[in-house]
Design a protein around this motif. Sequence first.
Motif, PDB file in Angstrom:
ATOM      1  N   MET A 279      13.407  28.734  -2.039  1.00 33.07           N
ATOM      2  CA  MET A 279      14.681  29.434  -2.202  1.00 33.07           C
ATOM      3  C   MET A 279      14.431  30.926  -2.359  1.00 33.07           C
ATOM      4  SD  MET A 279      16.709  26.911  -4.895  1.00 33.07           S
ATOM      5  CE  MET A 279      17.201  28.305  -5.843  1.00 33.07           C
ATOM      6  N   ASP A 280      15.412  31.713  -1.976  1.00 37.85           N
ATOM      7  CA  ASP A 280      15.419  33.143  -2.306  1.00 37.85           C
ATOM      8  C   ASP A 280      16.874  33.568  -2.307  1.00 37.85           C
ATOM      9  OD1 ASP A 280      15.288  35.864  -2.550  1.00 37.85           O
ATOM     10  OD2 ASP A 280      13.608  36.106  -1.165  1.00 37.85           O
ATOM     11  N   ILE A 281      17.412  33.755  -3.513  1.00 38.81           N
ATOM     12  CA  ILE A 281      18.832  34.083  -3.584  1.00 38.81           C
ATOM     13  C   ILE A 281      19.038  35.593  -3.718  1.00 38.81           C
ATOM     14  CG2 ILE A 281      19.522  31.837  -4.520  1.00 38.81           C
ATOM     15  CD1 ILE A 281      19.882  33.373  -7.244  1.00 38.81           C
ATOM     16  N   SER A 282      17.954  36.378  -3.577  1.00 40.47           N
ATOM     17  CA  SER A 282      18.073  37.840  -3.759  1.00 40.47           C
ATOM     18  C   SER A 282      18.865  38.478  -2.618  1.00 40.47           C
ATOM     19  CB  SER A 282      16.696  38.477  -3.855  1.00 40.47           C
ATOM     20  OG  SER A 282      16.028  38.385  -2.620  1.00 40.47           O
ATOM     21  N   ARG A 283      18.832  37.866  -1.448  1.00 44.18           N
ATOM     22  CA  ARG A 283      19.517  38.387  -0.254  1.00 44.18           C
ATOM     23  C   ARG A 283      19.154  39.846   0.000  1.00 44.18           C
ATOM     24  NH1 ARG A 283      25.125  35.905  -2.033  1.00 44.18           N
ATOM     25  NH2 ARG A 283      25.288  34.072  -0.704  1.00 44.18           N
ATOM     26  N   ASP A 284      17.933  40.219  -0.303  1.00 37.38           N
ATOM     27  CA  ASP A 284      17.496  41.601  -0.136  1.00 37.38           C
ATOM     28  C   ASP A 284      16.294  41.618   0.808  1.00 37.38           C
ATOM     29  OD1 ASP A 284      16.615  44.186  -0.314  1.00 37.38           O
ATOM     30  OD2 ASP A 284      16.938  44.347  -2.479  1.00 37.38           O
ATOM     31  N   GLU A 285      16.490  42.216   1.971  1.00 37.58           N
ATOM     32  CA  GLU A 285      15.433  42.283   2.982  1.00 37.58           C
ATOM     33  C   GLU A 285      14.164  42.922   2.444  1.00 37.58           C
ATOM     34  OE1 GLU A 285      14.680  41.792   6.413  1.00 37.58           O
ATOM     35  OE2 GLU A 285      16.054  40.112   6.052  1.00 37.58           O
ATOM     36  N   LYS A 286      14.350  44.003   1.670  1.00 35.19           N
ATOM     37  CA  LYS A 286      13.183  44.779   1.231  1.00 35.19           C
ATOM     38  C   LYS A 286      12.488  44.167   0.029  1.00 35.19           C
ATOM     39  CE  LYS A 286      15.635  48.636   2.925  1.00 35.19           C
ATOM     40  NZ  LYS A 286      16.915  49.015   2.314  1.00 35.19           N
ATOM     41  N   LYS A 287      13.289  43.572  -0.846  1.00 29.80           N
ATOM     42  CA  LYS A 287      12.687  43.028  -2.065  1.00 29.80           C
ATOM     43  C   LYS A 287      12.872  41.517  -2.079  1.00 29.80           C
ATOM     44  CE  LYS A 287      12.823  44.040  -6.857  1.00 29.80           C
ATOM     45  NZ  LYS A 287      13.994  43.272  -7.269  1.00 29.80           N
ATOM     46  N   LYS A 288      12.014  40.830  -1.372  1.00 32.57           N
ATOM     47  CA  LYS A 288      12.132  39.384  -1.313  1.00 32.57           C
ATOM     48  C   LYS A 288      11.662  38.758  -2.622  1.00 32.57           C
ATOM     49  CE  LYS A 288      11.956  38.901   3.645  1.00 32.57           C
ATOM     50  NZ  LYS A 288      11.115  38.803   4.832  1.00 32.57           N
ATOM     51  N   GLU A 289      12.380  37.733  -3.047  1.00 35.45           N
ATOM     52  CA  GLU A 289      11.993  37.029  -4.276  1.00 35.45           C
ATOM     53  C   GLU A 289      11.933  35.531  -4.025  1.00 35.45           C
ATOM     54  OE1 GLU A 289      14.475  38.186  -7.594  1.00 35.45           O
ATOM     55  OE2 GLU A 289      14.321  40.286  -6.982  1.00 35.45           O
ATOM     56  N   PRO A 290      10.901  35.097  -3.291  1.00 27.94           N
ATOM     57  CA  PRO A 290      10.799  33.674  -2.968  1.00 27.94           C
ATOM     58  C   PRO A 290      10.510  32.816  -4.198  1.00 27.94           C
ATOM     59  CG  PRO A 290       8.831  34.832  -2.240  1.00 27.94           C
ATOM     60  CD  PRO A 290       9.798  35.877  -2.728  1.00 27.94           C
ATOM     61  N   MET A 291      11.113  31.628  -4.233  1.00 28.14           N
ATOM     62  CA  MET A 291      10.855  30.677  -5.306  1.00 28.14           C
ATOM     63  C   MET A 291      10.434  29.358  -4.663  1.00 28.14           C
ATOM     64  SD  MET A 291      14.308  31.383  -7.509  1.00 28.14           S
ATOM     65  CE  MET A 291      13.718  30.942  -9.126  1.00 28.14           C
ATOM     66  N   PHE A 292       9.496  28.682  -5.301  1.00 29.09           N
ATOM     67  CA  PHE A 292       8.975  27.419  -4.765  1.00 29.09           C
ATOM     68  C   PHE A 292       9.119  26.328  -5.818  1.00 29.09           C
ATOM     69  CE2 PHE A 292       6.664  31.029  -3.072  1.00 29.09           C
ATOM     70  CZ  PHE A 292       6.715  30.831  -1.710  1.00 29.09           C
ATOM     71  N   PHE A 293       9.616  25.185  -5.418  1.00 29.89           N
ATOM     72  CA  PHE A 293       9.806  24.063  -6.347  1.00 29.89           C
ATOM     73  C   PHE A 293       9.183  22.796  -5.756  1.00 29.89           C
ATOM     74  CE2 PHE A 293      13.316  27.006  -6.803  1.00 29.89           C
ATOM     75  CZ  PHE A 293      13.456  27.159  -8.181  1.00 29.89           C
ATOM     76  N   VAL A 294       8.204  22.255  -6.458  1.00 25.99           N
ATOM     77  CA  VAL A 294       7.604  20.982  -6.041  1.00 25.99           C
ATOM     78  C   VAL A 294       7.972  19.928  -7.085  1.00 25.99           C
ATOM     79  CG1 VAL A 294       5.449  19.782  -5.493  1.00 25.99           C
ATOM     80  CG2 VAL A 294       5.696  22.219  -4.924  1.00 25.99           C
ATOM     81  N   ASN A 295       8.383  18.752  -6.635  1.00 27.89           N
ATOM     82  CA  ASN A 295       8.803  17.656  -7.531  1.00 27.89           C
ATOM     83  C   ASN A 295       9.804  18.114  -8.607  1.00 27.89           C
ATOM     84  OD1 ASN A 295       6.930  16.133  -6.128  1.00 27.89           O
ATOM     85  ND2 ASN A 295       5.392  16.200  -7.757  1.00 27.89           N
ATOM     86  N   PRO A 296      10.847  18.837  -8.245  1.00 24.13           N
ATOM     87  CA  PRO A 296      11.794  19.305  -9.260  1.00 24.13           C
ATOM     88  C   PRO A 296      12.578  18.148  -9.896  1.00 24.13           C
ATOM     89  CG  PRO A 296      12.685  19.711  -7.075  1.00 24.13           C
ATOM     90  CD  PRO A 296      11.278  19.203  -6.880  1.00 24.13           C
ATOM     91  N   VAL A 297      12.781  18.263 -11.216  1.00 21.52           N
ATOM     92  CA  VAL A 297      13.569  17.265 -11.953  1.00 21.52           C
ATOM     93  C   VAL A 297      14.560  18.022 -12.828  1.00 21.52           C
ATOM     94  CG1 VAL A 297      13.505  15.417 -13.663  1.00 21.52           C
ATOM     95  CG2 VAL A 297      11.619  15.664 -12.042  1.00 21.52           C
ATOM     96  N   ILE A 298      15.819  17.611 -12.799  1.00 16.97           N
ATOM     97  CA  ILE A 298      16.814  18.237 -13.669  1.00 16.97           C
ATOM     98  C   ILE A 298      16.720  17.620 -15.054  1.00 16.97           C
ATOM     99  CG2 ILE A 298      19.284  18.532 -14.114  1.00 16.97           C
ATOM    100  CD1 ILE A 298      19.700  19.123 -11.227  1.00 16.97           C
ATOM    101  N   LYS A 299      16.444  18.473 -16.054  1.00 15.82           N
ATOM    102  CA  LYS A 299      16.268  17.996 -17.424  1.00 15.82           C
ATOM    103  C   LYS A 299      17.586  18.015 -18.186  1.00 15.82           C
ATOM    104  CE  LYS A 299      11.987  16.949 -17.479  1.00 15.82           C
ATOM    105  NZ  LYS A 299      11.551  15.596 -17.810  1.00 15.82           N
TER     106      LYS A 299
END
Length: 172
Positions: A61-81
């Motif tokens: 995911m990357d919700i920054s929507r900013d071409e210059k300042k990308k903020e990628p996020m990675f989730f493996v085996n995510p569980v909602i606590k």
Amino acid sequence: MSVKKILTEPNKLLRQVSKSVEKVGKDERALMDDMLDTMYDAPGIGLAAIQIGVPKRIIVMDISRDEKKKEPMFFVNPVIKNKNEETSKYEEGCLSVPDQFAEIERPNACEVEYLNYNGKKRILKADGLLATCIQHEMDHLEGILFIDYLSKLKKSMIIKKLSKIKVNREIL
Ligand code: ZN
């Protein structure tokens, strides 16, 4: 790193339940790199591995929507606590349901436990768009699309439209 083809509804693969990842290794990181390229190219703010045909519980995911300042996020085996009882509505879209949008109601905040790009356990407290996006992407891991929350009529209209587009594409 490369841009992969994104599967679109109707497609049986999208309805598959993805499998847990045993270890975050070289292959998983290469997959996450490809997923990120594919997501940015689309462009979108979130992508689950099954959307490029890989049934693993991995999300980028990357919700920054900013071409210059990308903020990628990675989730493996995510569980909602935890998730809030309060809900909020967002107009959602999906790379696997092209050009279709609908207001979907979800818990407005949640806590997610997952492994990051390096396989380290992390907890994310999400609210707003981030909470909506992670819940949307986690649905993909269960084979659920946002159109499943709509009325039967609305959903079947969308699927009919998408099927038509697919057929036309094949003719051309
Ligand atoms: Zn989606």
